[in-house]
Structure formats: C-alpha cells, structure tokens
Design an enzyme around this catalytic site. Structure first.
Site, PDB file in Angstrom:
ATOM      1  N   CYS A  70       9.710  19.971  -6.661  1.00 16.00           N
ATOM      2  CA  CYS A  70      10.803  19.532  -5.793  1.00 16.00           C
ATOM      3  C   CYS A  70      10.936  20.547  -4.672  1.00 16.00           C
ATOM      4  O   CYS A  70      11.181  21.739  -4.925  1.00 16.00           O
ATOM      5  CB  CYS A  70      12.096  19.468  -6.605  1.00 16.00           C
ATOM      6  SG  CYS A  70      13.565  19.186  -5.595  1.00 16.00           S
ATOM      7  N   CYS A 167       8.821  17.260   1.370  1.00 15.24           N
ATOM      8  CA  CYS A 167       9.557  16.746   0.209  1.00 15.24           C
ATOM      9  C   CYS A 167       8.518  15.970  -0.597  1.00 15.24           C
ATOM     10  O   CYS A 167       7.741  15.197  -0.027  1.00 15.24           O
ATOM     11  CB  CYS A 167      10.673  15.823   0.687  1.00 15.24           C
ATOM     12  SG  CYS A 167      11.348  14.735  -0.584  1.00 15.24           S
TER      13      CYS A 167
HETATM   14  N1  DGL Z   1      11.507  15.356  -4.069  1.00 19.37           N
HETATM   15  C1  DGL Z   1      12.483  16.352  -3.796  1.00 19.37           C
HETATM   16  C2  DGL Z   1      12.054  17.313  -2.735  1.00 19.37           C
HETATM   17  O1  DGL Z   1      10.875  17.574  -2.697  1.00 19.37           O
HETATM   18  C3  DGL Z   1      13.930  15.928  -3.811  1.00 19.37           C
HETATM   19  C4  DGL Z   1      14.361  14.865  -2.882  1.00 19.37           C
HETATM   20  C5  DGL Z   1      15.805  14.474  -3.080  1.00 19.37           C
HETATM   21  O2  DGL Z   1      16.209  14.201  -4.221  1.00 19.37           O
HETATM   22  O3  DGL Z   1      16.546  14.472  -2.075  1.00 19.37           O
HETATM   23  O4  DGL Z   1      12.818  17.831  -1.976  1.00 19.37           O
END
Ligand code: DGL
Length: 239
Positions: A70, A167
């Site tokens: 994440c 992301c």
């Molecule tokens: N996939 C996550 C990231 O890389 C989180 C995205 C989210 O929940 O806003 O930031």
C-alpha cells in the site's frame, strides 16, 4: 516461506501477482481491508491503527516477512513500522525511489493518493509532477468504469519521461497507459527485483478481506490467475 502482504483492498493483489510470479513456491497471506477503503484520505492516526491491527493479524499467521503493498501506508508510516517489529518488513515505495534516483528520467509524473502526495515521499531531485487521484480507488473497487476519471487526472500532467503508478490499485492501468505510449513505473515489479525470497515447495495463496462480495471476487479473478482460498475476516479495529 510464509509471506504476509497487505493493502486497503485489491490494489496490493497487483503486487502479490508479481511476487507469486517471481517467487511461486511460498505461502502467501494477503489481507485487504476493503471495509475501510479508501486509505488515501485517512489521517495518519487512523492509518496507524488500521495497519497495526493488520500486522498483528499477519504475525498471528507466523509470517517470516511482511510486505506493505500500500503506497499510502508505505509513504506515511514505513519508518515507524519497520523499527517496531522483529521480522523484516518491506514497503512498496522505497525501492521505487531508489530506482528513480538512479534513472535517467528528467521529468517524472506521479499518480497517487492524497496522503501519499502530501507525504512528499516522491519529492526527489528531478522535475516531479504529482497528481492526487481520489476518485480512482472507489471506482476500481466497485468494478466501475475508471477511464474517464483516469483521463481527467492524466490531463493535469505535462509530458513526462516516466509515470509512477504510486498507488498499488493503479497498477491495473498499466496496459492502458502503455498503449497510450506512456512509460509506466510498476512499484510491484521493482520491489520484486529488489528483495530475494527463498522458494519453498508449493504455492499457497490465502486471501482475507474484511468484506467479501461479488465485485471483490470478480476483481480478484481478474488479477490472480492461480488457485486461492478466500475468507471474510473483520478485524477488531478498537484500540
Ligand atoms: N492501494 C493503496 C495505495 O497504494 C491504498 C489506496 C486507498 O485505499 O486509498 O495507496
């Protein structure tokens, strides 16, 4: 090895996919906290509470290492998390920063969540253009058409030498962007090249999500092309 991987939802599955491709014979425990999605607009305090509950869960599975798949948790909490636990913990962003610093790219675009952009983690010594994209994660999770929103965010960028998908949810755009002749940076692939994991004897994929529904299963099947076990598991998020 037992490998723990987590994210707010399905985004980290794009990282899991790369890990399983490169290091197939391991047991993977993946937690997707989709009941609390999106992480990208939450406060650091909330992110700290949510990530520590997930890490406790993964530790209860006796994992040997944890991968923070994440960008939002990586950019805001990695230093804190890394020193707090007794097992190796890798984040998804530092290997990409290292890679960018060594690269010849002069102008770099970054699409990421609000909290990742605010963390300034991508402010390196190049021309960096960051665009926060709050609409994308909910559209991806709900399996809706994200292309108009993505195009709107792309229009905010000048022409760049490379575009970081900052992301992990955005990794699903890679083919679309490459077809537009945009050079993309896949943080999952860069992480896999950086770490080294000993292979065991067989591949097991255990997925835990805090909310299981039809959209989730459709999304998982689009990304993970191997057998997996799926379980709904709501962690106790109280302090
Ligand atoms: N996939 C996550 C990231 O890389 C989180 C995205 C989210 O929940 O806003 O930031």
């Amino acid at each position: 090895m037992k490998i723990g991987v987590f994210d707010s939802g399905i985004g980290g599955l794009n990282v899991l996919k790369e890990l399983v491709n490169k290091y197939p014979n391991n047991t993977y425990y993946y937690f997707g906290d989709n009941i609390n999605i999106p992480y990208g607009t939450k406060s650091k305090k909330e992110l700290k509470l949510l990530s520590s509950k997930i890490i406790q869960f993964l530790l209860s599975k006796d994992v040997d290492i944890i991968i923070i798949a994440c960008g939002t948790i990586s950019s805001n909490l990695y230093m804190e998390i890394k020193t707090k636990y007794n097992i190796p913990i890798y984040d998804i962003i530092s290997p990409t920063i290292e890679y960018l610093n060594k690269s010849d790219f002069k102008t770099i675009g970054v699409l990421a969540t609000d909290m990742t952009v605010k963390s300034n983690v991508f402010k390196i010594n190049r021309d960096i253009y960051q665009v926060p994209c709050p609409q994308l994660v909910p559209l991806i999770e709900d399996n809706l058409d994200y292309i108009p929103a993505l195009n709107k965010y792309l229009n905010k960028l000048p022409e760049v030498d490379a575009l970081v998908l900052g992301c992990t949810h955005y990794l699903i755009f890679e083919d679309y962007l490459n077809n537009l002749n945009i050079k993309t940076i896949n943080m999952g692939k860069i992480l896999c090249d950086k770490i080294s994991i000993n292979n065991g004897n067989e591949c097991k994929i255990r997925l835990y999500f805090s909310k299981v529904n039809h959209n989730l299963i459709t999304n998982i099947d689009k990304i993970i092309k191997k057998d997996y076990q799926l379980e709904e598991l709501c962690l106790n998020y109280q302090k």
